[in-house]
Design a protein around this motif. Sequence first.
Motif, PDB file in Angstrom:
ATOM      1  N   VAL A  88       0.837  -1.201   0.000  1.00 30.36           N
ATOM      2  CA  VAL A  88       0.000   0.000   0.000  1.00 30.36           C
ATOM      3  C   VAL A  88       0.873   1.253   0.000  1.00 30.36           C
ATOM      4  N   LYS A  89       1.934   1.225   0.793  1.00 28.74           N
ATOM      5  CA  LYS A  89       2.844   2.386   0.843  1.00 28.74           C
ATOM      6  C   LYS A  89       3.521   2.603  -0.504  1.00 28.74           C
ATOM      7  N   GLU A  90       3.862   1.506  -1.195  1.00 30.22           N
ATOM      8  CA  GLU A  90       4.457   1.632  -2.524  1.00 30.22           C
ATOM      9  C   GLU A  90       3.468   2.254  -3.506  1.00 30.22           C
ATOM     10  N   LEU A  91       2.194   1.864  -3.411  1.00 31.38           N
ATOM     11  CA  LEU A  91       1.165   2.442  -4.284  1.00 31.38           C
ATOM     12  C   LEU A  91       0.994   3.936  -3.999  1.00 31.38           C
ATOM     13  N   ILE A  92       0.978   4.295  -2.703  1.00 31.03           N
ATOM     14  CA  ILE A  92       0.838   5.704  -2.328  1.00 31.03           C
ATOM     15  C   ILE A  92       2.026   6.514  -2.839  1.00 31.03           C
ATOM     16  N   ASN A  93       3.229   5.945  -2.715  1.00 33.10           N
ATOM     17  CA  ASN A  93       4.424   6.641  -3.193  1.00 33.10           C
ATOM     18  C   ASN A  93       4.359   6.852  -4.705  1.00 33.10           C
ATOM     19  N   ALA A  94       3.865   5.829  -5.429  1.00 40.17           N
ATOM     20  CA  ALA A  94       3.712   5.961  -6.881  1.00 40.17           C
ATOM     21  C   ALA A  94       2.702   7.044  -7.217  1.00 40.17           C
ATOM     22  N   ALA A  95       1.608   7.105  -6.456  1.00 41.61           N
ATOM     23  CA  ALA A  95       0.590   8.135  -6.699  1.00 41.61           C
ATOM     24  C   ALA A  95       1.151   9.532  -6.478  1.00 41.61           C
ATOM     25  N   GLU A  96       2.033   9.664  -5.494  1.00 40.46           N
ATOM     26  CA  GLU A  96       2.613  10.976  -5.176  1.00 40.46           C
ATOM     27  C   GLU A  96       3.663  11.414  -6.192  1.00 40.46           C
ATOM     28  N   THR A  97       4.381  10.469  -6.769  1.00 41.89           N
ATOM     29  CA  THR A  97       5.537  10.824  -7.590  1.00 41.89           C
ATOM     30  C   THR A  97       5.269  10.820  -9.092  1.00 41.89           C
ATOM     31  N   LEU A  98       4.189  10.181  -9.557  1.00 39.13           N
ATOM     32  CA  LEU A  98       3.896  10.167 -10.983  1.00 39.13           C
ATOM     33  C   LEU A  98       3.625  11.588 -11.488  1.00 39.13           C
ATOM     34  N   ASN A  99       4.149  11.893 -12.641  1.00 39.14           N
ATOM     35  CA  ASN A  99       3.991  13.231 -13.217  1.00 39.14           C
ATOM     36  C   ASN A  99       2.650  13.311 -13.947  1.00 39.14           C
ATOM     37  N   VAL A 100       1.596  13.620 -13.201  1.00 41.15           N
ATOM     38  CA  VAL A 100       0.253  13.728 -13.767  1.00 41.15           C
ATOM     39  C   VAL A 100      -0.375  15.035 -13.308  1.00 41.15           C
ATOM     40  N   ASP A 101      -1.573  15.303 -13.808  1.00 45.99           N
ATOM     41  CA  ASP A 101      -2.316  16.489 -13.401  1.00 45.99           C
ATOM     42  C   ASP A 101      -2.459  16.526 -11.877  1.00 45.99           C
ATOM     43  N   PRO A 102      -2.260  17.700 -11.245  1.00 48.92           N
ATOM     44  CA  PRO A 102      -2.333  17.783  -9.775  1.00 48.92           C
ATOM     45  C   PRO A 102      -3.634  17.248  -9.196  1.00 48.92           C
ATOM     46  N   TYR A 103      -4.757  17.477  -9.889  1.00 48.74           N
ATOM     47  CA  TYR A 103      -6.023  16.963  -9.371  1.00 48.74           C
ATOM     48  C   TYR A 103      -6.031  15.434  -9.398  1.00 48.74           C
ATOM     49  N   ILE A 104      -5.564  14.839 -10.508  1.00 49.37           N
ATOM     50  CA  ILE A 104      -5.510  13.375 -10.618  1.00 49.37           C
ATOM     51  C   ILE A 104      -4.624  12.805  -9.523  1.00 49.37           C
ATOM     52  N   ARG A 105      -3.473  13.459  -9.284  1.00 51.80           N
ATOM     53  CA  ARG A 105      -2.566  12.991  -8.237  1.00 51.80           C
ATOM     54  C   ARG A 105      -3.254  13.026  -6.878  1.00 51.80           C
ATOM     55  N   SER A 106      -3.890  14.137  -6.556  1.00 48.79           N
ATOM     56  CA  SER A 106      -4.568  14.276  -5.257  1.00 48.79           C
ATOM     57  C   SER A 106      -5.698  13.272  -5.117  1.00 48.79           C
ATOM     58  N   ARG A 107      -6.430  13.051  -6.225  1.00 51.03           N
ATOM     59  CA  ARG A 107      -7.548  12.099  -6.179  1.00 51.03           C
ATOM     60  C   ARG A 107      -7.053  10.691  -5.924  1.00 51.03           C
ATOM     61  N   ARG A 108      -5.952  10.314  -6.569  1.00 51.02           N
ATOM     62  CA  ARG A 108      -5.403   8.973  -6.373  1.00 51.02           C
ATOM     63  C   ARG A 108      -4.967   8.757  -4.926  1.00 51.02           C
ATOM     64  N   VAL A 109      -4.283   9.762  -4.368  1.00 49.15           N
ATOM     65  CA  VAL A 109      -3.806   9.642  -2.987  1.00 49.15           C
ATOM     66  C   VAL A 109      -4.982   9.531  -2.021  1.00 49.15           C
ATOM     67  N   ALA A 110      -5.976  10.393  -2.189  1.00 50.57           N
ATOM     68  CA  ALA A 110      -7.143  10.373  -1.302  1.00 50.57           C
ATOM     69  C   ALA A 110      -7.945   9.087  -1.469  1.00 50.57           C
ATOM     70  N   MET A 111      -8.034   8.593  -2.695  1.00 53.42           N
ATOM     71  CA  MET A 111      -8.775   7.361  -2.957  1.00 53.42           C
ATOM     72  C   MET A 111      -8.101   6.170  -2.275  1.00 53.42           C
ATOM     73  N   LEU A 112      -6.782   6.085  -2.391  1.00 52.81           N
ATOM     74  CA  LEU A 112      -6.052   5.010  -1.722  1.00 52.81           C
ATOM     75  C   LEU A 112      -6.251   5.069  -0.214  1.00 52.81           C
ATOM     76  N   GLU A 113      -6.183   6.272   0.339  1.00 50.39           N
ATOM     77  CA  GLU A 113      -6.368   6.434   1.785  1.00 50.39           C
ATOM     78  C   GLU A 113      -7.765   5.989   2.198  1.00 50.39           C
ATOM     79  N   PHE A 114      -8.779   6.387   1.424  1.00 51.67           N
ATOM     80  CA  PHE A 114     -10.165   6.034   1.755  1.00 51.67           C
ATOM     81  C   PHE A 114     -10.361   4.519   1.733  1.00 51.67           C
ATOM     82  N   LEU A 115      -9.878   3.860   0.685  1.00 47.07           N
ATOM     83  CA  LEU A 115     -10.025   2.409   0.588  1.00 47.07           C
ATOM     84  C   LEU A 115      -9.286   1.701   1.715  1.00 47.07           C
ATOM     85  N   TYR A 116      -8.121   2.224   2.066  1.00 48.09           N
ATOM     86  CA  TYR A 116      -7.268   1.575   3.071  1.00 48.09           C
ATOM     87  C   TYR A 116      -7.844   1.693   4.483  1.00 48.09           C
ATOM     88  N   VAL A 117      -8.431   2.847   4.806  1.00 50.46           N
ATOM     89  CA  VAL A 117      -8.874   3.060   6.193  1.00 50.46           C
ATOM     90  C   VAL A 117     -10.348   2.742   6.408  1.00 50.46           C
TER      91      VAL A 117
END
Length: 479
Positions: A201-230
Amino acid sequence: MNPERAPKQLIRFARQNFSMFSVFIGNSAETVNAARFPQVFWPSGEWCLPVNLYLLDLFFKKYSIRGKGGTLATYAFQLSPLIRHCYDNELDFHELDDANFRLAIRSLSAKVYRHSTVVAKNNSTSIVKIGRVWLDFLNFVGQFRRDSELLGESGRVRGYQVKKSVALADGRVTTSLVWHHSCFPDEDPAELRMPISDSTVKELINAAETLNVDPYIRSRRVAMLEFLYVTGARRMECILLKRESVISAIYELRKAREENNPTFIPMLKFQRVKNKGNEIRYREVPISPISLELFDTFLQTSTMHFSQLGIKLKRRSPVFANARSGQELMPNSVTQEFHALAKAAGIPQDAFPHLVRHRFILSEFVRLLLAHKLSSKDDFDRLIVDSNSFMRQVREVTGHASTASLEVYLQFAFQEIAGMAQTVDRARLIAYQDALSREHSRYEAAMKRGEDAGEAGKRLSRAFAEVERQYRLTDLPRP
């Protein structure tokens, strides 16, 4: 809808405000809500009347259309290969014979490329499930046409019903009739996929943070992972999450802080799926303030993003919205996000949302077993007099419709506990420390991108304070 304007896809869903006639009462007609009802077409674009009548029959038998179409959508998609088979062979459904049915079933196991690997399109269990829907549909066609020779042990299609027994968690056995055909493969043995690890999960979060994508897409991916995880949410529950649910949880947290309530535990309420019928139900999951801070920041990012597009979000707008339209994502979008992140992180094994749900359920078992001071199956059998009550506690948090499917998690939970020397307080603190670790990773990623890390720094500071507060509520030494 005009069939000539039908899309190439076989299935199209009704609008959110779609209603369907139900019954006449006096001189007035009563209607029922049928939002997202699946409408099915032949590949030519013409209405596929038999399938639509079948789905309509199931609808009035209270089969679900919630979310993105519910059980009816599943049945519609499962019938799609049969529709294409009949269309390609210029057959109507009532013209099928046993040889054609066998050929259609065989096509379900065709090989396809996935992740550069040749695999079967469907596993044995999926083929049996699809085949049962086909036979149930053909049974409907036979009854509708008053054709008793279409389906049966000596019919043109030799399908028949057999008894299937399922053991429930309380020891009872329930029996039902299911459709069967001699060409069905043996079902794969039921097994629980291993839950995704915390490190993955931490590796997925790190990938979401570091991929060069639109800032909104990046934020959505990080928040989505957090929501599913918790929360252990299903992907459909992730899509149906509304902004008002997060806003309400944040409001209650801030209110508790103003009232200096140190024992307050925030709860996040969201719509659950996998219910029988079309009744909307919700579940509440305890959530750390650290995670809520992240969601709060994402809501602000989301508001700014859509404001620039001229889209005004409402309280009932989805949290995880399409970046262009602000509307709900499609269910497969969540899975595609996982695949993209797993590929970027170099994770060799399959990574998809439901494995995160397995991890959450396993963690809930560990937490409750520690609360009951149980460390082995013998302890469980000896001390939990009312095991159904114990299982219901897990079911309420995880959103399972029954306790039967939870039994398999017990052994995994005891395996995890075997390597622990924890109290319940320590288990809760570890969860908060994990949230702090994820927040720290997000802060470092923001710094590497060269962004103004002011807001990330504030969240990190509040996360440290939250963990410190949890330590003050216990007698445990700091690490």
